[in-house]
Write a protein that holds these residues in place. Structure first.
Motif, PDB file in Angstrom:
ATOM      1  N   SER A  88       0.854  -1.245   0.069  1.00 53.20           N
ATOM      2  CA  SER A  88      -0.283  -0.094   0.064  1.00 53.20           C
ATOM      3  C   SER A  88       0.873   1.246   0.130  1.00 53.20           C
ATOM      4  O   SER A  88       2.218   1.326   0.465  1.00 53.20           O
ATOM      5  CB  SER A  88      -0.885  -0.133   1.201  1.00 53.20           C
ATOM      6  N   ALA A  89       0.126   2.278  -0.214  1.00 49.70           N
ATOM      7  CA  ALA A  89       0.962   3.501  -0.473  1.00 49.70           C
ATOM      8  C   ALA A  89       1.530   4.133   1.054  1.00 49.70           C
ATOM      9  O   ALA A  89       2.808   4.505   0.888  1.00 49.70           O
ATOM     10  CB  ALA A  89       0.116   4.545  -1.049  1.00 49.70           C
ATOM     11  N   GLU A 122       8.424   3.239   4.485  1.00 50.84           N
ATOM     12  CA  GLU A 122       9.733   2.525   4.066  1.00 50.84           C
ATOM     13  C   GLU A 122      10.777   3.449   3.542  1.00 50.84           C
ATOM     14  O   GLU A 122      11.918   3.620   3.960  1.00 50.84           O
ATOM     15  CB  GLU A 122       9.513   1.411   2.842  1.00 50.84           C
ATOM     16  N   ILE A 123      10.208   4.580   2.656  1.00 50.41           N
ATOM     17  CA  ILE A 123      10.953   5.723   2.216  1.00 50.41           C
ATOM     18  C   ILE A 123      11.535   6.441   3.092  1.00 50.41           C
ATOM     19  O   ILE A 123      12.683   6.942   3.063  1.00 50.41           O
ATOM     20  CB  ILE A 123      10.246   6.321   1.065  1.00 50.41           C
ATOM     21  N   THR A 127      -2.314  -1.912  -9.893  1.00 47.32           N
ATOM     22  CA  THR A 127      -2.826  -1.599  -8.794  1.00 47.32           C
ATOM     23  C   THR A 127      -3.939  -2.991  -8.574  1.00 47.32           C
ATOM     24  O   THR A 127      -4.174  -3.497  -9.284  1.00 47.32           O
ATOM     25  CB  THR A 127      -3.559  -0.492  -8.661  1.00 47.32           C
ATOM     26  N   GLN A 128      -4.078  -3.216  -7.301  1.00 43.35           N
ATOM     27  CA  GLN A 128      -5.243  -4.201  -7.064  1.00 43.35           C
ATOM     28  C   GLN A 128      -5.970  -3.560  -5.662  1.00 43.35           C
ATOM     29  O   GLN A 128      -5.049  -2.981  -4.782  1.00 43.35           O
ATOM     30  CB  GLN A 128      -4.901  -5.432  -7.019  1.00 43.35           C
ATOM     31  N   TYR A 161      -0.135  -1.600  -4.519  1.00 44.55           N
ATOM     32  CA  TYR A 161       0.634  -1.457  -5.856  1.00 44.55           C
ATOM     33  C   TYR A 161       1.763  -2.203  -6.060  1.00 44.55           C
ATOM     34  O   TYR A 161       2.156  -2.926  -5.172  1.00 44.55           O
ATOM     35  CB  TYR A 161       1.334  -0.151  -5.492  1.00 44.55           C
ATOM     36  N   SER A 162       1.847  -2.807  -7.365  1.00 41.32           N
ATOM     37  CA  SER A 162       3.314  -3.482  -7.534  1.00 41.32           C
ATOM     38  C   SER A 162       3.687  -2.966  -8.919  1.00 41.32           C
ATOM     39  O   SER A 162       3.164  -2.259  -9.773  1.00 41.32           O
ATOM     40  CB  SER A 162       2.830  -5.042  -7.931  1.00 41.32           C
TER      41      SER A 162
END
Lengths: 133, 133
Positions: free
Chosen positions: B26-27, B33-34, B60-61, B69-70
């Motif tokens: 997910s965003a 993480e960033i 996306t899903q 996201y992938s």
DNA sequence: AAGAATACTTTACAGATGTAAAGATTGCAA
DNA sequence: TTGCAATCTTTACATCTGTAAAGTATTCTT
């Protein structure tokens, strides 16, 4: 010589291409040269060049009412910048993996591989010689 | 597999870095993480990712009201795009001169040179074997 | 000197990118 | 069920880049 990172845009490369070949040159002159490949209007060329001057990428000198431009960085510097950019972004700054990738993914023909092998060999020798000295 | 040219921006590389490592995510997860490296606000991350979706760089899903996201391209494709860009702009599309430049300008230590030499050797053999077959 | 040719300057505008605040939704905890 | 927390959506804005038209100045030419 500090390692400034020169990341040039497409337009900037286009301009440099002709200025590295022969400079100083006026904008109309550059434009004419570029015409051979791209269809840029004079003002496009001129605007790009002036922006490059502002960025310190080109130097100018006046000759009467003419403005002559020359590169403020060498082709090598630009090439190096481009490579640095790639190795940093795509290979975490590691040069060898990048070269490895290129070897593995680009189907270089035999003679080119051979040529590279020679290059590496002579480079290794050179390095060794330098160290021995 | 056609050779689409993937030229990623800095922001896009940043996002991919974490998604290639582990996805779908997910965003908010990506943002967290960033955070370890860059100080991007959530909306910066999310905006960038949505733009990437629009460009076809991410898939996306939905999972309930979550969006996962992938990556839609592999790291290799991206690396290749980056290299293509450089070789095209800075070396006129010629791979060997680019490698030569790297060899000449990056003071690779002996062992790395040696390593490369081995690589080339084995690649040459592999090629020859393939041809013989 | 007047017009033509040449070169330069100003202004413009759309799309991409970096960056993010503010507002709307939705789902879970009390 | 009501409010908080998590997530998503909308809107924004400055800078950079590609691209160039239109306007101004300067200099040959006749």
């Amino acid at each position: 010589m500090q390692k400034k990172k020169f990341e040039l845009t497409d337009g900037e490369w286009t301009i440099f291409q002709v200025l590295w070949e022969n400079s100083p040159r006026s904008a109309p002159d550059v434009q004419e040269e570029i015409q051979k490949n791209k269809n840029w209007a004079y003002s496009t060329v001129k605007t790009t060049m002036d922006r490059m001057v502002a960025k310190g990428l080109l130097k100018t000198q006046r000759l009467r009412n003419l403005i002559l431009y020359s590169p403020a960085i060498t082709r090598k510097q630009a090439q190096s910048g481009e490579i640095m950019r790639t190795v940093k972004r795509a290979f975490n700054g590691a040069m060898t993996p990048m070269m490895q990738f290129m070897l593995d993914n680009n189907n270089l023909p035999q003679e080119q591989l051979k040529q590279l092998e020679e290059l590496i060999k002579s480079r290794r020798n050179k390095d060794r010689a330098a160290k021995r000295k």
